[in-house]
Write an enzyme that holds these catalytic residues in place. Sequence first.
Site, short mmCIF file in Angstrom:
data_model
loop_
_atom_site.label_atom_id
_atom_site.label_comp_id
_atom_site.label_asym_id
_atom_site.label_seq_id
_atom_site.Cartn_x
_atom_site.Cartn_y
_atom_site.Cartn_z
N ARG A 1137 -0.12 171.48 6.82
CA ARG A 1137 -0.36 170.41 7.79
C ARG A 1137 -1.86 170.21 7.89
O ARG A 1137 -2.60 171.10 8.33
CB ARG A 1137 0.25 170.81 9.15
CG ARG A 1137 -0.10 169.90 10.31
CD ARG A 1137 0.53 168.54 10.20
NE ARG A 1137 0.53 167.83 11.48
CZ ARG A 1137 0.59 166.52 11.60
NH1 ARG A 1137 0.68 165.77 10.52
NH2 ARG A 1137 0.59 165.96 12.78
N GLY A 1138 -2.35 169.05 7.45
CA GLY A 1138 -3.77 168.83 7.27
C GLY A 1138 -4.62 169.12 8.49
O GLY A 1138 -5.53 169.94 8.45
N GLU A 1139 -4.36 168.47 9.60
CA GLU A 1139 -5.27 168.55 10.74
C GLU A 1139 -5.34 169.95 11.34
O GLU A 1139 -6.29 170.28 12.04
CB GLU A 1139 -4.85 167.54 11.81
CG GLU A 1139 -3.47 167.80 12.41
CD GLU A 1139 -3.07 166.69 13.36
OE1 GLU A 1139 -2.97 166.99 14.56
OE2 GLU A 1139 -2.86 165.55 12.91
N ASP A 1140 -4.33 170.79 11.04
CA ASP A 1140 -4.36 172.17 11.56
C ASP A 1140 -5.25 173.08 10.72
O ASP A 1140 -5.98 173.92 11.26
CB ASP A 1140 -2.94 172.76 11.58
CG ASP A 1140 -2.05 172.08 12.62
OD1 ASP A 1140 -2.62 171.35 13.46
OD2 ASP A 1140 -0.84 172.27 12.57
N THR A 1141 -5.16 172.95 9.40
CA THR A 1141 -5.72 174.01 8.55
C THR A 1141 -6.63 173.52 7.43
O THR A 1141 -7.24 174.34 6.75
CB THR A 1141 -4.56 174.79 7.89
OG1 THR A 1141 -3.76 173.86 7.13
CG2 THR A 1141 -3.72 175.48 8.93
N ARG A 1142 -6.74 172.21 7.23
CA ARG A 1142 -7.45 171.73 6.04
C ARG A 1142 -8.91 172.17 6.02
O ARG A 1142 -9.43 172.62 5.01
CB ARG A 1142 -7.37 170.21 5.94
CG ARG A 1142 -8.15 169.67 4.72
CD ARG A 1142 -8.17 168.16 4.63
NE ARG A 1142 -6.85 167.64 4.33
CZ ARG A 1142 -6.10 166.98 5.20
NH1 ARG A 1142 -6.56 166.81 6.44
NH2 ARG A 1142 -4.92 166.53 4.89
N GLY A 1170 3.76 156.02 1.16
CA GLY A 1170 4.80 155.10 1.59
C GLY A 1170 5.80 155.80 2.46
O GLY A 1170 5.64 156.96 2.82
N GLU A 1204 8.35 167.82 1.85
CA GLU A 1204 7.83 168.68 0.79
C GLU A 1204 8.53 170.04 0.82
O GLU A 1204 8.93 170.58 -0.22
CB GLU A 1204 6.33 168.88 0.95
CG GLU A 1204 5.48 167.70 0.55
CD GLU A 1204 3.99 168.01 0.70
OE1 GLU A 1204 3.65 169.13 1.13
OE2 GLU A 1204 3.17 167.12 0.40
#
Length: 2003
Positions: A1137-1142, A1170, A1204
Amino acid sequence: MSSSSSKSRPQWIYDVFINFRGGGTRNFVSHLYYALLNAGVNTFFDEENLLKGMQLEELMRAIEGSQIAIVVFSETYTESTWCLTELEKIIECHETCGQLVVPIFYDVDPSVVRHPIGHFENALKAAAEKKHLPELLEYGLRRWRTALTKAANFSGWDVRNRRNKAKLVKEIVEDVLTKLDYALLSITEFPVGLEPRMQQVIGFIENQSTKVSIIGIWGMGGSGKTTIAKAIYNQIHRRFMDKSFIENIREVCETDGRGHVILQEQLLSDVLKTKVKIHSVGMGKTMIENRLSGKRALIVLDDVNEFGQLKDLCGNRKWFGQGSVILITTRDLHLLDLLKVDYVYEMDKMDEDESLELFSWHAFREAKPVEDFNELARNVVAYCGGLPLALEVLGSYLIERTKKDWESVLSKLKIIPNDQVQEKLRISFDGLRDHMEKDIFLDICCFFIGKDRAYVTEILNGCGLHADIGITVLIERSLLKVERNNKLGMHQLLRDMGREIICESSRTEPGKRSRLWFHEDVLDVLAKNTGTEAIEGLALKFHFTGRDCFKAYAFEEMKRLRLLQLDHVLLTGDYGYLSKKLRWICWQGFPSKYIPNKFYLEGVIAIDLKHSNLRLVWKEPQVLPWLKFLNLSHSKYLTETPDFLKLPSLEKLILKDCPSLCKVHKSIGDLRNLLLINLKDCTSLGNLPREIYKLKSVKTLILSGCLKIDKLEEDIVQMESLTTLFAENTAVKQVPFSIVSSKSIGYISLCGYEGLSRNVFPSIIRSWMSPTMNPLSYFRPFCTTSSYLVSMDMQSDNLGDLGPMLSNLSNLRSVLVQCDTEFQLSKQVQTILNDVFGVNFTELEITSRTSQISKQYLRSYLIGIGSYDQEVFNTLSNSISEGLAANEGFDVFLSGGNDPSWLTNIGEGHAVYFTVPEGCCMKGMTLCVVYSSSPETTEPEECLISVIMVNYTKCTIQIHKRDTVISFNDVDWQGIISHLGPGDKVEIFVIFGHELVVKKTVVYLIYVSMTLDDANFSTWKKEALEAIKANKLDKIIITEVTDGGRPRKFKTPEDEVLGKISEEYENWERQDQVVYKWLLASISTKLRVRMVGCDHAFQIWKKIEAFIEKVIKLMSYSSSSSKLKPQWRYDVFINFRGEDTRKNFVSHLYSALANAGVNTFLDDEKLPKGQELKSELFDAIEGSQISIVVFSQKYIQSSWCLDELHKIMECHAFRGQVVLPVFYDVVPSFLRKVQDVSFGVFCANSDLHRIEPWKKALARAATLVGWDVRNYGNENDVVKEIISAVLKRIDRTYLSITDFPVGLESRVQRIVGFVRNQTKGTCMLGIWGMGGIGKTTIAKAIYNEIRQEFEYQSFLANIREVWGRDRGQIELQKQLLSDVLKTEKLKVHSIDWGKGMIKERLCTKRVLVVLDDVNKFEQLNALCGNRDWIGRGSVIIITTRDKRLLLEVDHVQQVDEMNESESLELFSWHAFREAKPTKGFLELSKQVVKYCGGLPLALEVLGSYLYKRRKEEWQSVLSKLKEIPNGEIQEKLKISYDGLTDDTEKDIFLDICCFFIGKDRAYVTEILNGCGLHADIGITVLVERSLITVEKNNKLEIHDLLRDMGREIVRQSSPKPQKRSRLWVHDDVLETLTEDTGTEAIEGLALKLQRTTRVRFSTETFEKMKRLRLLQLDHVQLAGDYRHLPKHLRWVYWQGFSLTYIPDNFDQGDVVAIDLKHSYLKLVWKEPQLLERLKFLNLSHSKYLSKTPDFSKLPNLESLILKDCPSLYEVHNSIGDLGNLLLLNLKDCTCLRNLPMIFYKLKSLKTLILSGCLKIDKLEEDIVQMESLTTLIADNTGLKQVPFSIVRSKRIGYISLCGYEGLARDVFPSLVWSWMSPTRGLVSCIQSFGSTLTSVVSVDIQDKNLGNLLSKLSEFSKLKSISVQCDSDFQLTQELRIILDNLCNVNFSDNETTPASQVSENSTVSHLIGIGSYHQHINMLSKTISEVLFLSLSLSLSLYVCL
């Protein structure tokens, strides 16, 4: 993706933004822009990037997105508000985001810009007023001034101070590159013409962005390949994260033995951005495949010259990720074909303008030549021929030189090319594989530029150069090109390079060069008579006025002259001095009236004597068996052609412009190979001989200008190959009628008619029908021969002749009329119907009058056209007839029934209209005509006139005559269907006579509707293969074949294919099952093809079936890899999850994985997505070996993450994907209990049906073992553990093997089975075989198969090669330890240190170790000293060519050669990329396969070499291989030879290669021992090293390729045969003996002639061969004194020795073997010769030999063979003195009587053969004295009695004598029984026999002879035992009674034991009989029994006690 990178470096859109005012700066800026572009700088240039109407905001964004802004100030700069606005924005960007500003002051002072004055200031104000409102004017003006001042304060360039603007541009570009800090490649300073060439390649790359693209850049040396590759790299490299430019690959490989490994290290280091160490090529290939398989990379491989380089660096597209680009530069086109590149860009030379500009930049530093140098510059440019290298080199060389210097340089270049250019160009020449290719190149350089390719090929083939393949190779290597009209062309600099190579061979003495062409050199050599045998070609050209005259003897020493070109040269004297090896004679202006008989031309291929003075060609006919070209054009005095009878191979006869020629010899009809006859302008020539028309091979006949030829015979039609006839401007008035029936003629020019025959023939025919002619008189002879003219094409304006044509040309079946418009078409239809057929066009429009006609007069008539089912046809006919009879409506019974494959169209009257259906394959049609007639009307067939088909779409009319209509054939149908296309509008008219009234016309179109027909099958196959390669088999569309509802007589093919796949399916692993489920699903559900024609349907399906079998085979080839290693594209996929761990954890993890070399896919949610998951992302997940799932607090709020995850868990279940969960700030138990969580809270917008799969995926993932980050104090520790776990799970041990493992599986499983059965201790296994047999491939496959059964494994490849390097031994030990211990941090200081470490570290580990290509014991000692070094259960596999190294292993597996079917399949995969040879290549393929002898290396190399080559090239290669082996194969096989320890072993090998294959090992051993070569051990070593084998009967054999390898080693020792150590090639030996050029170097010589050969040589030719040891001659006659023969001969093998005795002065003192089979000897020697070393004497088949020699002086003779000497009647008594004789063969010596008695004293003789000696009638009893005799063969002799003593022989093992044949133990009893025959006096025989019988101790007999033997047994005093064979138990009992009764006088019934109680105790005694080995125990046993009996124990008890 990385937060750090995004902060530190803005994401620039452009590198540079150029701000400038057009006008005077445009040229400068344009030059600057292209220089930046060529340097790879992404530049925004307003004229290039700014579209019309672009908004100011978009322009501002471009400025903001540029890293550097270049501001070009000029005088008019401030006139542009646009420039000033841009400048203001640039300064803003500099201040806000650090944009760099680079000012350039072009014709303006910087101070003026800082403080505007004058025009600059005024223009600034005017611009402000124009731009701003009055109230804002001052504000705006102030801002612009500030921007100008700030910009002018930056450091920049003042152009006014620079004289050379080109240099300034270069400095600016370099400065920009420095500021950009990119790894750009330096390219040319002046990129003239580079941009368009570069863009062509880039354009292709951009269109191939979704797949791996391989592009080749091909061209000659110096053409700019590397430059364009660098420019492309600079332009596009920023699009790729991973890239590598590997330069000078050829040079690296040539200068460093580790070249391939170094290149692999560079590639991996560049892409992985870390230093990589590789130990072997195999390891490198595996690492490239593993590490790069998922990376999108840009790779440039520069200057590739070997396919092995490509295989090791980019062997397979699967090694690289999608979107990768591989760019290859090479001089060899064939390498690109082998790699199957997607696009080849051929470097074209620069045009004149480009050349002049590039040259000018280098010579003048300007774009144009300076004044006064223009012409000189153009001369240099013309010399350079558009080659950039030459333009640059010569331009730089000529800079700042005077005009005189220029002129001097130009003059010098005509003689000596520039050495710098020469050096570069020569690389291609030096890279040619063999001397033949080099000779072809040099020959063309000097003599054949501009000549026809086929012509040159034949000449050079005649020189033995195999030019078919040789010229092709030169073209592929960019050394040669084929211009228009098939002429050979060559760049003039390459020509000069080749000629300079020749000059370098002898700079000061032209007579010692191989080729002479330079005028002065040739004059010098001929005038001074300094020619030598080095000269192979000579050209001398004079003008017509030349009067120079030379003597013929000037050519005397040019014995090797092949090519002779003379123009108007006078030669006097004896032409016999000219070379006898001439193959090409081009002698314009030949001075003699005829060719002298002494001019030896027997080997000539081409004679070209244009402009000669010949009256006759020869006075007497000459035998020229090889002559193919004879050109005597412009010979003005030639009166007649030669007699052609003795020119059997002549192909081209050119006698153009021979005005005196009046006769062509009638023998011309015997030229069966003649292709061309050119008699143009032979004005005196009368009609041709009738024999000329019998020439079936002639293709071109030219008679134009032959004014006296007034007739061509009708027999011309017999010239069945004639394609071209030119006969204009002759006296011929009439075209032969038969000409139009010629099947082959394609072009004709005759009697005013000229053009293609299909256009000319109709005109000729119409001319015969002219009103001024009597057509019938002409048609009769024409029609009788015009059997082939079946159709004619006409233009619409010729239709007036159509009627007579149709009526008179009886064999004409159809006419096609082509119209231009529909209107014209309509008019012509009316014309045809009205005028031709007399049908009123309007009458055809008949109204329906059916009701007015009596029904019984309605009839139907059917016409079948094309392919139709006769049964259906008959059914339809009956149905219509019945319908008419039943008064049914037309539309009912004419519908054709329900057959779906028949389309019915009904028309009124004579015509029917229809549209050709689309999407189907028409196979035929049926016409039905319903007509009314009276009962008296004749049959419709008689009334039928014609069928006319009008195609309104194509504007064509097809007319078919009645005879055609009633007998349509396949040719007719093809003519119809070829003019019908889908959607065409067609109308058919059926024309009858007036007796019939046509009511309706119906057409039934018979078709096959299919999706997959023959036409698009190949397209489908290509798409299917692409899908297979991409592992996307679900993309394949295959249809089920049905039969349109009609019954089939065979099983549905679909079921058959499904069955086949299902059989295979059971053996596939999970990953393959998924793939094949896709395939099965595709076959069963996706393809629906509708086929009605059963046969055609079956054929189509068979194609599909064959393709699927190919798919199965392709997949089975990768079965081992698919079972053991799926083709992963990525190592790791990170789901998060990008905003948590990127920005923290995932970024750190990704960087760590990348640094560890792990190929990782990181999804970024910022990418636009999409609603549905993209297929690319699915592919990434499926293609990853491991998925890392990072769970965080907001993870389940992302539907993207959850989708995913669902896919990941699906891959985990079905593809075996490893899933590693990481719990980041989230409790694992929460996710495990996710079923209780309401997802509606988090994903309210998601579809409900997706929630349940998400929950299941979360629950399953959370149960897997992973990491809880909360339990770690430092996130770095977690990352380290994850990296460690990933590295352990990634399979990096799989080894890449061959793409086509034919026959590999069975060989691998044989060894694997053995390994797995060895459960105790350490298993050591050897794989042994010759080089190239596949040992390493098998070892790799075994390693791949079992490696996962071991925790530790290591594969040490190429040990032999690595061992020889500096510190190679230590590197191998270090690699072994590193592989097993999984660490690189090891230091090995010495070999002993390494041994200790291996023993210490590995002794407890169960390891798998493969030691590949071991060739020394030291290697084994250093790497696996003994079994104690490694743990129990370990396996060590050793591959080697030396069997002796495997003495201690548990099992040796010899690798067998491939069988014929395996060989053909493997070869086919490489040569055709299919499992079988393509059509037409089967026989050629079998020949290559036979040559390869089952050797995989050869099959692969030759298959690849022959890929995409023509048949002629295949044949040329096969022919060439008989003389010169392939270099690549040679190199591999020679390793074994080079590995031999000393020269004696090498000499033995070479001797066997050249002379002793198939000979007895003992025989060869003795001969070579006699040569001092210690052959006993030497031959053993060769066997152990897999260089030779010992076959049945102890014969020495050698693989054909090893034989050729050995012979090639000898051949390469010297280009001159006489200087080689061994001669065996027929032509080489003939040359040496004929020209008396033998030298001391020759040690062996073999020459085989036919019996009928009359060649005789002088013995003096051998005088210089003082070291000759081995002499083999067949039917060779020597004249002269034999003392000239060498005195060191050891082997004399001379079949057909022609003398009646061996001369005494023939020194044979050291000879070991003399073999004079088929000799003419009457006596061997007149006087006995002392030959102390002679061991073998073979005089077999010497029909005149009467006596053997005196053997007293041959003390060591071991083998005497006198087989088939019919005159031999006496064997010398001295034969008894041969104490070492082992073999005596006197077979078929029919005059020989009994042998001398002393002969029987030969105690050493082992084999005696007397078969066929008809007069030998007795063998003496003394034969028993021959105590070593083991074999006696004496059948078919005069013997009547076998010597009785024979059976006493102790040694004899095999006998064939007096009808007895077999092993002695079987024959001797039969002999004995024969002597006891009732017809003979047995006692007398026995007496004589028994008195000496000591050997016969036992006899085997049948029971029926028992009585006879027993009655006389007493007479056999020496017989010890008898063995009796009975057939049954009953018979056994009966015979036992007979024996006991007759032999022992014992009554069998009395033999029943008396009870013990009845025996008196005191009478019991014992007697022991010993049998076998008993001495140790019999005395003790005897004593014990006696003691027991003495104690009076019962008998049974006594014996029991003793036991």
